[in-house]
Design a protein around this motif. Sequence first.
Motif, short mmCIF file in Angstrom:
data_model
loop_
_atom_site.label_atom_id
_atom_site.label_comp_id
_atom_site.label_asym_id
_atom_site.label_seq_id
_atom_site.Cartn_x
_atom_site.Cartn_y
_atom_site.Cartn_z
N GLU A 35 -67.09 4.69 -21.10
CA GLU A 35 -66.38 5.76 -21.80
C GLU A 35 -66.88 7.14 -21.37
OE1 GLU A 35 -64.53 5.40 -26.11
OE2 GLU A 35 -66.68 5.78 -26.19
N SER A 36 -68.16 7.20 -21.04
CA SER A 36 -68.75 8.49 -20.68
C SER A 36 -68.25 9.01 -19.34
CB SER A 36 -70.28 8.39 -20.65
OG SER A 36 -70.70 7.46 -19.66
N ALA A 37 -67.53 8.19 -18.58
CA ALA A 37 -66.99 8.67 -17.30
C ALA A 37 -65.93 9.75 -17.52
CB ALA A 37 -66.40 7.51 -16.52
N ALA A 38 -65.21 9.64 -18.62
CA ALA A 38 -64.13 10.61 -18.89
C ALA A 38 -64.37 11.45 -20.13
CB ALA A 38 -62.80 9.87 -19.04
N GLU A 39 -65.31 11.03 -20.97
CA GLU A 39 -65.51 11.70 -22.25
C GLU A 39 -66.97 12.05 -22.46
OE1 GLU A 39 -61.95 8.96 -24.21
OE2 GLU A 39 -64.00 8.77 -24.95
N GLU A 40 -67.19 13.08 -23.26
CA GLU A 40 -68.56 13.43 -23.62
C GLU A 40 -68.73 13.25 -25.12
OE1 GLU A 40 -69.70 17.43 -22.88
OE2 GLU A 40 -67.74 18.25 -23.39
N PRO A 41 -69.94 12.90 -25.56
CA PRO A 41 -70.14 12.61 -26.98
C PRO A 41 -70.18 13.86 -27.84
CG PRO A 41 -72.22 12.47 -25.80
CD PRO A 41 -71.15 12.68 -24.76
N GLY A 42 -69.79 13.67 -29.08
CA GLY A 42 -69.98 14.72 -30.06
C GLY A 42 -71.41 14.73 -30.54
N ASP A 43 -71.76 15.73 -31.34
CA ASP A 43 -73.14 15.85 -31.80
C ASP A 43 -73.21 16.23 -33.28
OD1 ASP A 43 -72.29 18.46 -31.70
OD2 ASP A 43 -73.72 19.10 -30.16
N GLU A 44 -72.13 15.98 -34.02
CA GLU A 44 -72.10 16.40 -35.42
C GLU A 44 -71.60 15.26 -36.30
OE1 GLU A 44 -70.09 19.85 -38.28
OE2 GLU A 44 -69.55 19.72 -36.16
N ILE A 45 -72.36 14.96 -37.36
CA ILE A 45 -71.93 14.02 -38.39
C ILE A 45 -70.97 14.75 -39.32
CG2 ILE A 45 -72.70 12.63 -40.34
CD1 ILE A 45 -75.34 12.21 -38.80
N VAL A 46 -69.83 14.12 -39.63
CA VAL A 46 -68.76 14.84 -40.32
C VAL A 46 -68.30 14.08 -41.56
CG1 VAL A 46 -66.41 15.74 -40.13
CG2 VAL A 46 -67.97 15.91 -38.18
N THR A 47 -68.27 14.78 -42.68
CA THR A 47 -67.61 14.29 -43.89
C THR A 47 -66.44 15.22 -44.22
OG1 THR A 47 -69.07 15.55 -45.35
CG2 THR A 47 -69.73 13.29 -44.82
N SER A 48 -65.55 14.71 -45.04
CA SER A 48 -64.41 15.51 -45.48
C SER A 48 -64.09 15.08 -46.90
CB SER A 48 -63.22 15.30 -44.52
OG SER A 48 -62.20 16.24 -44.79
N ALA A 49 -62.96 15.51 -47.42
CA ALA A 49 -62.57 15.11 -48.77
C ALA A 49 -61.06 15.08 -48.86
CB ALA A 49 -63.14 16.08 -49.81
N THR A 50 -60.54 14.11 -49.60
CA THR A 50 -59.11 14.02 -49.82
C THR A 50 -58.64 15.16 -50.72
OG1 THR A 50 -59.26 12.67 -51.83
CG2 THR A 50 -59.29 11.50 -49.72
N ALA A 51 -57.33 15.25 -50.86
CA ALA A 51 -56.78 16.27 -51.74
C ALA A 51 -57.26 16.08 -53.18
CB ALA A 51 -55.25 16.23 -51.69
N GLY A 52 -57.58 14.82 -53.54
CA GLY A 52 -58.09 14.55 -54.88
C GLY A 52 -59.59 14.66 -55.00
N GLY A 53 -60.26 15.07 -53.92
CA GLY A 53 -61.70 15.31 -53.98
C GLY A 53 -62.58 14.12 -53.67
#
Length: 270
Positions: free
Chosen positions: A126-144
């Motif tokens: 996968e690394s041949a075409a893509e580079e890794p991210g470096d951030e852990i990500v959370t989000s929230a639904t419209a209902g929280g």
Amino acid sequence: MRAAAVQLNATADVAANVRAADEHVRAAAAGGAELIVLPEKWMALGTPDDLRAAAEPLDGPVVTWARDIARELGVDLVAGSISERVDGREKLRNTSLHIGPDGEIKAAYRKIHMFDVVVDGTEYRESAAEEPGDEIVTSATAGGVQLGMSICYDLRFPELYRELAMRGARILLVPAAFTLATTRDHWEVLVRARAIEEQAFVVAANQIGSHPGGMRSGGRSLIVDPWGLVLATAPDRVGHVAADLDLEAQARIRRELPSLANARLVEAQA
């Protein structure tokens, strides 16, 4: 809350992939789903050249479609992952987007763990075409309700999911293109393990079937509850599965068996 995992057979044909996604997102919403998850690389799946040809920035036409349909249907849509083109970067990013019912991008997660492995004699780099991210990500639904974002191969790294849970995630999202062999032998075990460990719901949307470049995905998209029970499993075809997520039951599990609260990080002694 009702959640759905959409299972697709993506190819290098972006227009056909978007049509399929549109059909099944609408069907999931018609069935009452408020949170809908598309699989990894739902916009295009194939060789590195196929991915480069399909790649677009976050204001491109595929992302615009995703924003428009989330707004139209009034759902939280996790646009599995797309091949993101980033200005000034040679390599692509494998990027999952959480789009709210207002059509706005609430979070973008770029896959941290690159799938550089050999499975059943086939080499994946996968690394041949893509580079890794470096951030852990959370989000929230419209209902929280807090969401923890991940993509495919990330599933094998439990430390990521522990951090997501410690940041408040109650639903873990796993858009994937798990290979046929690893789906058969590892997929359900890993998905259920992450649910049990983090006492979280897991919505895992997988690709299915053959893709350009000789790849094959195993399907069996899953929705699992915080006790590790499978609420829904997709049959071996394109479509979607849905389940109701009992958030009160989750709170009770976390209260009565407080493994997250009891977790202790002990530093190794020199």
